[in-house]
Write a protein that holds these residues in place. Structure first.
Motif, PDB file in Angstrom:
ATOM      1  N   ALA A 108      36.491  52.083 -99.193  1.00  0.00           N
ATOM      2  CA  ALA A 108      37.095  53.022 -98.253  1.00  0.00           C
ATOM      3  C   ALA A 108      37.759  52.279 -97.108  1.00  0.00           C
ATOM      4  N   PRO A 109      38.947  52.721 -96.682  1.00  0.00           N
ATOM      5  CA  PRO A 109      39.558  52.096 -95.505  1.00  0.00           C
ATOM      6  C   PRO A 109      38.776  52.444 -94.243  1.00  0.00           C
ATOM      7  N   GLY A 110      39.070  51.733 -93.169  1.00  0.00           N
ATOM      8  CA  GLY A 110      38.381  51.979 -91.915  1.00  0.00           C
ATOM      9  C   GLY A 110      39.071  53.050 -91.092  1.00  0.00           C
ATOM     10  N   LEU A 111      38.440  53.379 -89.963  1.00  0.00           N
ATOM     11  CA  LEU A 111      38.980  54.406 -89.082  1.00  0.00           C
ATOM     12  C   LEU A 111      38.474  54.140 -87.669  1.00  0.00           C
ATOM     13  N   ASN A 112      39.368  54.249 -86.669  1.00  0.00           N
ATOM     14  CA  ASN A 112      39.016  54.044 -85.269  1.00  0.00           C
ATOM     15  C   ASN A 112      39.258  55.339 -84.506  1.00  0.00           C
ATOM     16  N   LEU A 113      38.218  55.870 -83.886  1.00  0.00           N
ATOM     17  CA  LEU A 113      38.313  57.148 -83.193  1.00  0.00           C
ATOM     18  C   LEU A 113      37.952  56.997 -81.724  1.00  0.00           C
ATOM     19  N   LEU A 114      38.602  57.808 -80.891  1.00  0.00           N
ATOM     20  CA  LEU A 114      38.261  57.930 -79.484  1.00  0.00           C
ATOM     21  C   LEU A 114      37.841  59.367 -79.229  1.00  0.00           C
ATOM     22  N   VAL A 115      36.651  59.553 -78.643  1.00  0.00           N
ATOM     23  CA  VAL A 115      36.157  60.890 -78.301  1.00  0.00           C
ATOM     24  C   VAL A 115      36.127  61.003 -76.786  1.00  0.00           C
ATOM     25  N   ARG A 116      36.930  61.920 -76.230  1.00  0.00           N
ATOM     26  CA  ARG A 116      37.010  62.099 -74.786  1.00  0.00           C
ATOM     27  C   ARG A 116      35.818  62.905 -74.289  1.00  0.00           C
ATOM     28  N   ALA A 117      35.189  62.429 -73.215  1.00  0.00           N
ATOM     29  CA  ALA A 117      33.990  63.084 -72.699  1.00  0.00           C
ATOM     30  C   ALA A 117      34.304  64.430 -72.068  1.00  0.00           C
TER      31      ALA A 117
ATOM     32  N   VAL B 233      40.594  61.550 -81.094  1.00  0.00           N
ATOM     33  CA  VAL B 233      41.916  60.978 -81.353  1.00  0.00           C
ATOM     34  C   VAL B 233      41.772  59.808 -82.306  1.00  0.00           C
ATOM     35  N   ASN B 234      42.604  59.779 -83.329  1.00  0.00           N
ATOM     36  CA  ASN B 234      42.676  58.628 -84.236  1.00  0.00           C
ATOM     37  C   ASN B 234      43.540  57.564 -83.569  1.00  0.00           C
ATOM     38  N   LEU B 235      42.942  56.397 -83.273  1.00  0.00           N
ATOM     39  CA  LEU B 235      43.660  55.338 -82.556  1.00  0.00           C
ATOM     40  C   LEU B 235      44.552  54.503 -83.462  1.00  0.00           C
ATOM     41  N   GLY B 236      44.423  54.657 -84.781  1.00  0.00           N
ATOM     42  CA  GLY B 236      45.139  53.768 -85.675  1.00  0.00           C
ATOM     43  C   GLY B 236      44.489  52.401 -85.735  1.00  0.00           C
ATOM     44  N   GLY B 237      45.136  51.459 -86.370  1.00  0.00           N
ATOM     45  CA  GLY B 237      44.546  50.135 -86.550  1.00  0.00           C
ATOM     46  C   GLY B 237      44.599  49.267 -85.326  1.00  0.00           C
ATOM     47  N   LYS B 238      45.607  49.473 -84.473  1.00  0.00           N
ATOM     48  CA  LYS B 238      45.810  48.600 -83.317  1.00  0.00           C
ATOM     49  C   LYS B 238      46.189  49.460 -82.118  1.00  0.00           C
ATOM     50  N   ALA B 239      45.378  49.406 -81.071  1.00  0.00           N
ATOM     51  CA  ALA B 239      45.646  50.258 -79.923  1.00  0.00           C
ATOM     52  C   ALA B 239      44.953  49.721 -78.686  1.00  0.00           C
ATOM     53  N   THR B 240      45.555  50.003 -77.534  1.00  0.00           N
ATOM     54  CA  THR B 240      44.924  49.784 -76.235  1.00  0.00           C
ATOM     55  C   THR B 240      44.768  51.140 -75.574  1.00  0.00           C
ATOM     56  N   VAL B 241      43.592  51.415 -74.998  1.00  0.00           N
ATOM     57  CA  VAL B 241      43.323  52.732 -74.464  1.00  0.00           C
ATOM     58  C   VAL B 241      42.516  52.610 -73.177  1.00  0.00           C
ATOM     59  N   ARG B 242      42.734  53.522 -72.263  1.00  0.00           N
ATOM     60  CA  ARG B 242      41.977  53.574 -71.016  1.00  0.00           C
ATOM     61  C   ARG B 242      40.769  54.480 -71.232  1.00  0.00           C
ATOM     62  N   LEU B 243      39.583  53.950 -71.011  1.00  0.00           N
ATOM     63  CA  LEU B 243      38.346  54.711 -71.156  1.00  0.00           C
ATOM     64  C   LEU B 243      37.868  55.171 -69.786  1.00  0.00           C
ATOM     65  N   GLU B 244      37.452  56.408 -69.722  1.00  0.00           N
ATOM     66  CA  GLU B 244      36.782  56.919 -68.536  1.00  0.00           C
ATOM     67  C   GLU B 244      35.284  56.969 -68.814  1.00  0.00           C
ATOM     68  N   ALA B 245      34.486  57.104 -67.777  1.00  0.00           N
ATOM     69  CA  ALA B 245      33.037  57.161 -67.951  1.00  0.00           C
ATOM     70  C   ALA B 245      32.680  58.296 -68.899  1.00  0.00           C
TER      71      ALA B 245
ATOM     72  N   LEU C 281      33.997  55.250 -78.126  1.00  0.00           N
ATOM     73  CA  LEU C 281      34.759  54.639 -79.222  1.00  0.00           C
ATOM     74  C   LEU C 281      33.890  54.635 -80.465  1.00  0.00           C
ATOM     75  N   ILE C 282      34.449  55.093 -81.581  1.00  0.00           N
ATOM     76  CA  ILE C 282      33.729  55.084 -82.859  1.00  0.00           C
ATOM     77  C   ILE C 282      34.542  54.237 -83.830  1.00  0.00           C
ATOM     78  N   ILE C 283      33.989  53.102 -84.213  1.00  0.00           N
ATOM     79  CA  ILE C 283      34.669  52.178 -85.128  1.00  0.00           C
ATOM     80  C   ILE C 283      33.973  52.261 -86.480  1.00  0.00           C
ATOM     81  N   MET C 284      34.717  52.704 -87.497  1.00  0.00           N
ATOM     82  CA  MET C 284      34.191  52.759 -88.866  1.00  0.00           C
ATOM     83  C   MET C 284      34.891  51.672 -89.662  1.00  0.00           C
TER      84      MET C 284
END
Length: 986
Positions: free
Chosen positions: A860-869, A875-887, A891-894
């Protein structure tokens, strides 16, 4: 080993009980051992004679039966010495300054040789050495421990237990806690029948420097000054101290109830203090038998029974001491003394000069004349251990003296030994992606400072240490990996190089962690160093290296290093590791002489070369290739860039051409890989394909010609961004090489690089995934594969040092591909930010699945997700991304699974069935059926078939006319449905 000792006459058969054979009533079969060794000697000599007939081959010496048997002993002894050296060095001790204590029935048979190899002068053999483990269990003290966590700062050195001010208050609180813990521990022993007077208590504080992760359990010193005792222990183990506060993590008390039987036996033995009585004359030996020693050859050797000897008797070697439970060999040049407690103390003297060999060169026998000395197979194995041991001890020193999590905890470093030409001689089992590239880094510096090079006028001198990291120009891998290189001089000329490469958590650039997912040029990735004398004639150039590391801050949008202190500390640790390597190289030269050491450096490389040539010939024949034949393989990156390889093997020479013609052009992204990285992947794959136990070295590449087209993905321009090539493309190149040899299905093809940080901090880690299956094995799950060999940061260290919480770290069941041999599963890693951070993910295998081989299904391919609090949005971040995280953001890396190998056997579950059985993520804000659930029967068939047809057409275009059925199958079966479903659901 017992057979070898028996054949050499170092074991007395009559002293062994008759417990052997089918009926367990037969004596030790010395005749059988001798016959087996004779057969081995015949095979060794037949090989030597055959080799003598080959043109230009190094002649091999013939071996007597005794020399073959002794060779087994010598190699086994060196294999035992390696971990002793490494472990004592890791704790800051010098083995030569201590006494060697041996136990086990056979321990005494090897003690003299091991003590000599380690430079130890005294050996102690307990009278119960043969059963010492059992005796220890029987006599062990009863221990009860009580421990509890503490969060306090220790008063500074000199505060002791004084009760003045806040320092006294902290110590008083700690002592009160220790009092309570002691009461609990004593109560446990008293409940087992120990009286209060027979219980001994020890107090400990688990201490570490603030901002570090390595704690030292520190016993209470006599003066009560824990801080001073901690500093002394830290200095001994790590080689330095820090000007930081000392933090108390835990308080601990160990209560010991002494076993009364131990005191009774100690009194009965009389101790070892000596009785003062004269021992009397030495009794005659029980028997005399012929025994072989390297120093003397076969000699009559007296055998004494320990029960016949008295305290004070001294026995010069060679001699054999026996009792009911052990055999002790006293080698020539050593003297055994019987102590008052009837133990044996051996004083180790210098070994006599070795006896002349009873064998001769096979070439001399064939030609009737003397021949040049060839590599002795026994010495070859011993020098392999010694060279590798040097690299291992360098690694221990680097880990011990470094500060950063990347090096000390994640072990993202490599150490190696190189010849005067820069060719790799031996490496410790560190990171494969470093090791092939490091050779080019050393060779570049050699050219740089040689005649005609830019640094020729300055030259290299004793006391110089070089630093470099430029991937395209100076043999680097990517900018965070800084290589520190030290030449080893002997008689004014360079005879070796030692080098260490460590991943620095930040060296500047556009993003914290210096692993930006979206860099487009090398300048955006941090400080680039072509060549710099980090140490010039013994002086550390702190100002100069600081200027280089801060230089990226002068570029728009970039910063200099965000953690200069750790950079400087880790660079000093790399210098210390190289210094340790130099000491060990010089000790080896002093022991054997430079000509012998240099000769075996070349022999070891030649041995590896021969093993690779043999493997290439065998593979060519197994595939039914013509005398000069070609195999091909290809794969594509997630952006569609192809990696193409044609391996043309010439059986007449055992050579191969690895041609990457057809590989895609340099990309406007950062997964370009410099040629040194491609070379690393090839040398690693070749070593993995050889089934002989040889060290990875430059000889593995000697039969190979690499052809990499200019301006392609694997040979980019000097200004191209490459930070992802080292950690992503290198894995895909390895998969392609192993695919060409039909050796293994695709592994996860990625290192899943995660970074986060802010203006004052940067963190970097790589995340495990699935390993590809192969002929005869299932792929491992949740491991780093191929070009990386780092470990993940401990959860406790991660959460203590950085503003994140690790919510989940688990396997991803079912993500490995089906097949006769199943691919390994990936992992799920979920991190929650505790304060605003900038995070980056740099990964592959998010759009293309890891291929299976020979009918095996893809992983199975991988998947990178961002869950906003705040909103719960996913949000699916794709394979390569820079993102601003708030408290509170997560991040969920599969990570990807791996491909299966071979057609699934009848009755085995299909990939769709396995997908339904996969563990749901059950993560808040993420549907339970994503990403592992397969679509229900009949759902979306029309859209899926259209997607399959489009994917097949695109795949054929990417692969040209090769029509790689296995690669198409990897995409068509099991991956498109799942990946499209993931994208739509996200």
């Amino acid at each position: 080993i017992t057979d070898a000792n028996a054949a050499l006459g170092r074991i007395v058969p009559d002293a062994f009980p008759k417990i052997f054979g089918p009926s367990e009533s037969e004596p030790l079969d010395v005749a059988g051992a001798c016959a087996a060794m004779a057969a081995l000697a015949d095979a060794v000599n037949a090989h030597a004679r055959a080799r003598a007939q080959q043109p230009h081959a190094h002649p091999l010496p013939l071996k007597s039966v005794d020399e073959v048997a002794a060779g087994f002993i010598e190699v086994a002894n060196e294999a035992m010495c390696r971990p002793i050296r490494a472990l004592t060095q890791m704790k800051g001790y010098d083995a030569a300054a201590h006494v060697l204590a041996c136990f086990g029935g056979a321990g005494g048979q090897h003690a003299c040789a091991i003590a000599r190899a380690l430079g130890m002068k005294t050996i102690f053999v307990h009278k119960y050495a043969g059963i010492l483990s059992a005796l220890g269990i029987h006599l062990a003290d009863i221990v009860a421990e009580a421990q509890e966590p503490v969060a306090a700062q220790l008063p500074a050195t000199g505060s002791g237990t004084s009760d003045s001010g806040s320092s006294g208050g902290v110590m008083a609180e700690l002592e009160a806690r220790l009092d309570a813990l002691e009461a609990r521990a004593r109560a446990q022993l008293e409940a087992q029948g120990f009286s209060g007077g027979s219980v001994r208590c020890e107090r400990f504080l688990n201490l570490r420097y603030a901002g570090t992760d390595v704690a030292v359990m520190t016993a209470r010193p006599a003066d009560g000054d824990y801080a001073a005792a901690f500093a002394q222990a830290y200095q001994r183990e790590f080689g330095f101290t820090l000007d930081r506060a000392v933090v108390v993590d835990d308080a601990r008390v160990r209560a010991t109830g002494a076993a009364s039987l131990a005191r009774v036996m100690a009194a009965a033995s009389g101790g070892d203090s000596g009785s003062g009585a004269a021992p009397g004359p030495l009794p005659p030996p029980w028997l005399t038998q012929s025994a072989y020693f390297t120093e003397t050859g076969r000699v009559p050797t007296p055998v004494y029974r320990l029960s016949d000897l008295a305290a004070g008797h001294a026995l010069p070697g060679p001699a054999i001491l026996i009792d009911a439970i052990s055999t002790v060999i006293v080698e020539p040049g050593c003297t055994a003394h019987v102590t008052a407690g009837h133990n044996v103390r051996i004083e180790v003297g210098d070994a006599p000069a070795p006896a002349p060999s009873t064998a001769t060169s096979a070439a001399a026998v064939a030609a009737g004349a003397p021949a040049a000395k060839g590599p002795d197979p026994i010495c070859l194995a011993i020098f392999s251990h010694r060279f590798m041991g040097i690299a291992e001890q360098m690694g221990r020193t680097l880990q011990r003296t470094s500060i950063s999590v990347n090096i000390k905890e994640r072990l993202d470093f490599s150490c190696a030994l190189f010849g005067p030409d820069g060719g790799l001689v031996a490496n410790a089992p560190h990171l494969p992606v470093h090791l092939g590239a490091m050779s080019e880094a050393v060779r570049f510096q050699l050219r740089y400072y040689s005649a005609g090079g830019p640094g020729a006028a300055e030259g290299l001198h004793e006391g110089d240490v070089l630093a470099s990291n430029h991937p395209q120009l100076a043999g680097g891998s990517h900018l965070p990996d800084i290589t520190v290189i030290t030449p080893v001089f002997d008689g004014g000329r360079i005879v070796f190089f030692v080098a260490s490469r460590g991943h620095h958590a930040d060296i500047g650039g556009i993003a914290p962690g210096s692993m930006p997912p979206n860099s487009r040029t090398l300048a955006e990735e941090g400080a680039a160093i072509v060549s710099f004398k980090l140490v010039a004639r013994g002086v550390f150039q702190e100002e100069g290296i600081t200027r280089l590391l801060m230089a990226p801050g002068q570029l728009p949008g970039c910063s200099g290093t965000r953690n200069l202190g750790d950079n400087l500390s880790d660079l000093r640790a790399q210098v210390a590791a190289n210094t340790r390597g130099i000491q060990l190289v010089r000790a080896l030269i002093a022991e054997y002489g430079l000509p012998e050491v240099a000769a075996y450096m070349a022999h070891i490389q030649a041995n590896a070369e021969g093993a690779v040539r043999e493997m290439l010939r065998e593979f060519s024949l197994s595939q039914g290739l013509p005398e000069v034949g070609t195999v091909r393989a290809a794969d594509v990156m997630d952006d569609g860039s192809p990696i193409c390889l044609a391996v043309t093997i010439d059986r007449t020479t055992g050579s191969a051409v690895f041609d990457f013609e057809g590989t895609g052009p340099e990309v406007y992204a950062n997964h370009n890989a410099p040629p040194a990285v491609a070379a690393s992947a090839v040398i690693y794959a070749l070593r993995a394909l050889v089934d002989r136990d040889i060290p990875l070295n430059q000889g593995c590449l000697a039969p190979v010609t690499l052809r990499i087209p200019p301006a392609c993905l694997l040979n980019p321009s000097p200004e191209a961004a490459v930070v992802g090539g080292n950690v992503l493309t290198s894995q895909r190149v390895t998969d392609v090489v192993l695919k060409a040899f039909r050796a293994q299905a695709a592994s996860q093809g990625c290192m899943n690089n995660l970074t986060f940080g802010d203006e004052g901090m940067g963190y970097y880690e790589t995340i495990a995934g699935g390993a590809g299956a192969g002929p005869g094995w299932h792929g491992r799950s949740g491991v780093h594969t191929h070009m990386t060999n780092t470990r993940i940061t401990d959860p406790e260290v991660l959460e203590r040092r950085y503003p994140v919480v690790l919510r989940r770290f688990a396997l991803r069941p079912g993500s490995g591909g089906d097949g006769k041999w199943r691919g390994g599963d990936g992992v799920v890693r979920e991190l929650e930010a505790l304060r605003p951070l900038t995070a980056g993910i740099l990964s592959e295998r998010r759009a293309t699945a890891p291929f299976g081989l020979l009918g095996g299904k893809p992983g199975a391919p991988g998947l990178n997700l961002l869950v906003r609090a705040t909103s719960g949005r996913t949000v699916n971040l794709g394979g390569k991304a820079t993102v601003r995280l708030e408290a509170g953001d997560r991040l969920i890396i599969m990570t990807p699974g791996a491909g299966g190998y071979g057609l699934p056997e009848a009755g085995s579950e299909s990939s769709a069935t396995m997908a339904v059985k996969r563990l749901p993520l059950d993560v808040q804000g993420v549907p339970d059926n994503m990403p592992n659930a397969a679509p229900a029967d009949g759902e979306g068939e029309a859209t899926a078939s259209a997607a399959l047809a489009a994917e097949e057409r695109a795949k054929r275009r990417r692969l040209g006319s090769s029509g790689d059925a296995e690669q198409q199958q990897a995409v068509l079966k099991g991956s498109v449905h799942e990946y499209k479903s993931m994208q739509e659901t996200a």
